[in-house]
Design a protein around this motif. Structure first.
Motif, PDB file in Angstrom:
ATOM      1  N   LEU A 126      20.589  36.320  69.172  1.00 28.39           N
ATOM      2  CA  LEU A 126      21.566  37.362  68.817  1.00 28.39           C
ATOM      3  C   LEU A 126      21.298  38.687  69.512  1.00 28.39           C
ATOM      4  N   LEU A 127      20.021  39.013  69.753  1.00 29.75           N
ATOM      5  CA  LEU A 127      19.628  40.311  70.312  1.00 29.75           C
ATOM      6  C   LEU A 127      18.964  40.128  71.677  1.00 29.75           C
ATOM      7  N   GLU A 128      18.868  41.218  72.400  1.00 27.67           N
ATOM      8  CA  GLU A 128      18.166  41.207  73.683  1.00 27.67           C
ATOM      9  C   GLU A 128      16.689  40.935  73.429  1.00 27.67           C
ATOM     10  N   ARG A 129      16.139  39.914  74.090  1.00 28.23           N
ATOM     11  CA  ARG A 129      14.822  39.390  73.711  1.00 28.23           C
ATOM     12  C   ARG A 129      13.671  40.315  74.073  1.00 28.23           C
ATOM     13  N   ARG A 130      13.727  41.002  75.210  1.00 23.26           N
ATOM     14  CA  ARG A 130      12.607  41.875  75.571  1.00 23.26           C
ATOM     15  C   ARG A 130      12.420  42.971  74.529  1.00 23.26           C
ATOM     16  N   GLY A 131      13.495  43.605  74.121  1.00 26.67           N
ATOM     17  CA  GLY A 131      13.384  44.639  73.102  1.00 26.67           C
ATOM     18  C   GLY A 131      12.904  44.096  71.774  1.00 26.67           C
ATOM     19  N   LEU A 132      13.345  42.882  71.428  1.00 27.42           N
ATOM     20  CA  LEU A 132      12.908  42.257  70.183  1.00 27.42           C
ATOM     21  C   LEU A 132      11.415  41.948  70.222  1.00 27.42           C
ATOM     22  N   ILE A 133      10.911  41.498  71.366  1.00 29.55           N
ATOM     23  CA  ILE A 133       9.489  41.204  71.523  1.00 29.55           C
ATOM     24  C   ILE A 133       8.657  42.473  71.326  1.00 29.55           C
ATOM     25  N   VAL A 134       9.081  43.573  71.951  1.00 27.26           N
ATOM     26  CA  VAL A 134       8.346  44.839  71.818  1.00 27.26           C
ATOM     27  C   VAL A 134       8.347  45.307  70.366  1.00 27.26           C
ATOM     28  N   ALA A 135       9.487  45.208  69.696  1.00 26.58           N
ATOM     29  CA  ALA A 135       9.588  45.664  68.305  1.00 26.58           C
ATOM     30  C   ALA A 135       8.683  44.859  67.388  1.00 26.58           C
ATOM     31  N   THR A 136       8.632  43.535  67.567  1.00 27.18           N
ATOM     32  CA  THR A 136       7.774  42.719  66.697  1.00 27.18           C
ATOM     33  C   THR A 136       6.293  42.964  66.973  1.00 27.18           C
ATOM     34  N   MET A 137       5.949  43.273  68.201  1.00 29.39           N
ATOM     35  CA  MET A 137       4.551  43.597  68.503  1.00 29.39           C
ATOM     36  C   MET A 137       4.123  44.880  67.808  1.00 29.39           C
ATOM     37  N   LEU A 138       4.983  45.877  67.803  1.00 25.93           N
ATOM     38  CA  LEU A 138       4.643  47.132  67.129  1.00 25.93           C
ATOM     39  C   LEU A 138       4.549  46.936  65.613  1.00 25.93           C
ATOM     40  N   ALA A 139       5.425  46.096  65.061  1.00 29.43           N
ATOM     41  CA  ALA A 139       5.335  45.798  63.627  1.00 29.43           C
ATOM     42  C   ALA A 139       4.034  45.074  63.305  1.00 29.43           C
ATOM     43  N   THR A 140       3.597  44.196  64.197  1.00 25.85           N
ATOM     44  CA  THR A 140       2.333  43.490  64.001  1.00 25.85           C
ATOM     45  C   THR A 140       1.158  44.465  64.024  1.00 25.85           C
ATOM     46  N   ALA A 141       1.193  45.437  64.934  1.00 25.01           N
ATOM     47  CA  ALA A 141       0.131  46.439  64.998  1.00 25.01           C
ATOM     48  C   ALA A 141       0.002  47.182  63.673  1.00 25.01           C
ATOM     49  N   LEU A 142       1.135  47.524  63.074  1.00 26.80           N
ATOM     50  CA  LEU A 142       1.117  48.214  61.782  1.00 26.80           C
ATOM     51  C   LEU A 142       0.535  47.317  60.689  1.00 26.80           C
ATOM     52  N   ALA A 143       0.924  46.050  60.676  1.00 26.85           N
ATOM     53  CA  ALA A 143       0.408  45.129  59.663  1.00 26.85           C
ATOM     54  C   ALA A 143      -1.097  44.928  59.798  1.00 26.85           C
ATOM     55  N   LEU A 144      -1.600  44.873  61.022  1.00 30.36           N
ATOM     56  CA  LEU A 144      -3.046  44.738  61.240  1.00 30.36           C
ATOM     57  C   LEU A 144      -3.800  45.945  60.676  1.00 30.36           C
ATOM     58  N   ALA A 145      -3.227  47.124  60.826  1.00 34.45           N
ATOM     59  CA  ALA A 145      -3.863  48.314  60.258  1.00 34.45           C
ATOM     60  C   ALA A 145      -3.897  48.245  58.737  1.00 34.45           C
ATOM     61  N   VAL A 146      -2.857  47.672  58.135  1.00 31.31           N
ATOM     62  CA  VAL A 146      -2.841  47.511  56.683  1.00 31.31           C
ATOM     63  C   VAL A 146      -3.946  46.557  56.245  1.00 31.31           C
ATOM     64  N   VAL A 147      -4.166  45.480  57.003  1.00 38.37           N
ATOM     65  CA  VAL A 147      -5.273  44.566  56.689  1.00 38.37           C
ATOM     66  C   VAL A 147      -6.604  45.303  56.771  1.00 38.37           C
ATOM     67  N   ALA A 148      -6.769  46.118  57.809  1.00 37.83           N
ATOM     68  CA  ALA A 148      -8.048  46.790  58.054  1.00 37.83           C
ATOM     69  C   ALA A 148      -8.453  47.731  56.927  1.00 37.83           C
ATOM     70  N   VAL A 149      -7.499  48.283  56.199  1.00 36.87           N
ATOM     71  CA  VAL A 149      -7.835  49.233  55.131  1.00 36.87           C
ATOM     72  C   VAL A 149      -7.825  48.577  53.754  1.00 36.87           C
ATOM     73  N   SER A 150      -7.798  47.252  53.690  1.00 33.51           N
ATOM     74  CA  SER A 150      -7.713  46.549  52.401  1.00 33.51           C
ATOM     75  C   SER A 150      -8.859  46.952  51.477  1.00 33.51           C
ATOM     76  N   PRO A 151      -8.563  47.432  50.254  1.00 33.88           N
ATOM     77  CA  PRO A 151      -9.626  47.802  49.313  1.00 33.88           C
ATOM     78  C   PRO A 151     -10.083  46.644  48.426  1.00 33.88           C
ATOM     79  N   GLY A 152      -9.353  45.533  48.417  1.00 33.38           N
ATOM     80  CA  GLY A 152      -9.707  44.420  47.543  1.00 33.38           C
ATOM     81  C   GLY A 152      -8.966  43.163  47.924  1.00 33.38           C
ATOM     82  N   PHE A 153      -9.237  42.090  47.168  1.00 35.47           N
ATOM     83  CA  PHE A 153      -8.697  40.774  47.516  1.00 35.47           C
ATOM     84  C   PHE A 153      -7.174  40.741  47.469  1.00 35.47           C
ATOM     85  N   ALA A 154      -6.567  41.273  46.430  1.00 35.24           N
ATOM     86  CA  ALA A 154      -5.113  41.203  46.297  1.00 35.24           C
ATOM     87  C   ALA A 154      -4.422  41.904  47.454  1.00 35.24           C
TER      88      ALA A 154
END
Length: 399
Positions: free
Chosen positions: A66-94
């Motif tokens: 549905l969308l232009e793939r190069r832009g979609l690839i870049v957007a998902t990579m940046l979202a992944t970077a944010l999610a990895l940072a959330v993992v890195a600051v995890s204070p507990g199991f949940a």
């Protein structure tokens, strides 16, 4: 013909992106010790990443049509970077488990890249190109464990995820410059119509359904092993830590060199043959692991066979489905990969559940059970007729 440089950039992008799902596996014991979580609870972390990935595949990967793939690839990579940072600051199991669920959902980039590569490749080289890009993805899956196992010794498990986050930002910048722009096949179609067409494909294309079963059961078998490996190596007679568990990713990566060869054979002889061979190799791997998995030599031999079988099956499945409907490759990928990672999440959950009570023999039995189920499906569909596709209504949601 697709440029070789572009193929390798796509392969590297796939590998570095998918690696994010697997950094935690050799670190489960280390993280569990910090959070006071049992092996069974830590298995939930691996399962959450795969469940999230399946959800992301279902909801986001179809956007490649549905969308232009190069832009979609870049957007998902940046979202992944944010999610990895959330993992890195995890204070507990949940928090950690929830963060892995989000990380899995964001990490759909490889499943946008692979059908993109299949689309811009010439038909006579499609299997080889998909095999090459998939070799990057598979090496990323395997070396992720090696990298995280060793890095955690020096920077801690949180440092591993911070480094991964920065790497994804850099990779997004490279992809924005290196990849060609694409022309969406369904521009102007609503998201609702797009998603309905995904389910129509699953209903109307039997070859897609059987490939999804083969892939899901094969990856379930694969995930059983990698979920319990760190715990197996931590017990007698081994007593090893996360760095040694990560080393087994290097062993498995040796088998990924066969990925382009498997794709080339599928181009010449047909992918169903290589799917069947791959499933038999997976079953043989668990026979070796059950008999000799208490020795390093036995584990190495089993890992080589397991990764070779899973890789061969997966690449052949993708070559098979990408030959069906060029205009629907992202949606075909969605159906196949959702099944693939649902199978993986079931394998992770089964491995974590069986380990506390039945240990290594139980895990090997469950892994072999997944392979036997896939072989059963293969035999039952041996007379599968020509693929039935209602092309207009199946591929084009606006028809």
């Amino acid at each position: 013909m697709i440029a070789r440089r572009t193929v390798w950039i796509m392969a590297i992008g796939c590998g570095l992106s998918v690696a994010n799902l697997y950094y935690s596996q050799p670190l489960l014991e280390r993280i569990g010790a910090e959070f006071g979580a049992s092996a069974a609870r830590m298995g939930i972390v691996a399962t959450a990443a795969q469940v999230g990935y399946a959800a992301g595949m279902l909801l986001l990967a179809p956007l490649g049509d549905l969308l232009e793939r190069r832009g979609l690839i870049v957007a998902t990579m940046l979202a992944t970077a944010l999610a990895l940072a959330v993992v890195a600051v995890s204070p507990g199991f949940a928090w950690l488990a929830t963060a892995h669920l989000l990380l899995g959902a964001a990490t759909v980039t490889p499943q946008i890249i692979v059908p993109f590569a299949a689309t811009i490749a010439a038909p006579h080289e499609r299997g080889k190109v998909v095999g090459t890009v998939m070799s990057g993805l598979l090496i990323g899956i395997l070396l992720a464990r090696t990298a995280s196992g060793f890095l955690a010794v020096y920077v801690g498990w949180r440092g591993v995820f911070w480094l991964a986050s920065g790497l994804m930002v850099a990779l997004a910048a490279v992809m924005a410059r290196a990849l060609p722009r694409s022309s969406p096949t369904l521009a102007g179609t609503s998201y609702g119509a797009l998603m309905r067409s995904v389910f129509v494909l699953a209903r109307d294309v039997p070859t897609l359904r059987t490939s999804a079963l083969f892939g899901g059961l094969a990856f379930g078998s694969f995930s059983v092993f990698w979920t319990v490996l760190a715990f197996h190596l931590a017990t007698p007679p081994f007593g090893y830590g996360s760095d040694v568990a990560g080393l087994f990713g290097l062993v498995g990566a040796a088998g990924a060199a066969a990925a382009p060869l498997t794709g080339a054979v599928a181009d010449r002889r047909g992918p169903r043959l290589t799917i069947g061979l791959g499933l038999v190799v997976i079953l043989a791997a668990y026979a070796v692991l059950a008999a000799f998995g208490w020795t390093l030599i036995g584990l190495v031999a089993g890992v080589l066979l397991l990764d070779l079988g899973v890789q061969g099956t997966h690449i052949s499945n993708q070559a098979r489905i990408y030959g069906l409907m060029p205009e629907a490759r992202s949606r075909l990928t969605t159906v196949y990969m959702v099944a693939f990672f649902v199978g993986g999440s079931l394998g992770s959950a089964a491995g974590a559940a069986v380990w506390p009570r039945f240990g290594w023999p139980g895990a090997c039995g469950v892994g072999a059970g997944f392979a036997l189920a896939a072989i059963g499906v293969f035999i039952a569909t041996r007379r599968e007729g020509p693929t039935f596709i209602r092309a207009a209504e199946t591929a084009n949601p606006s028809s």
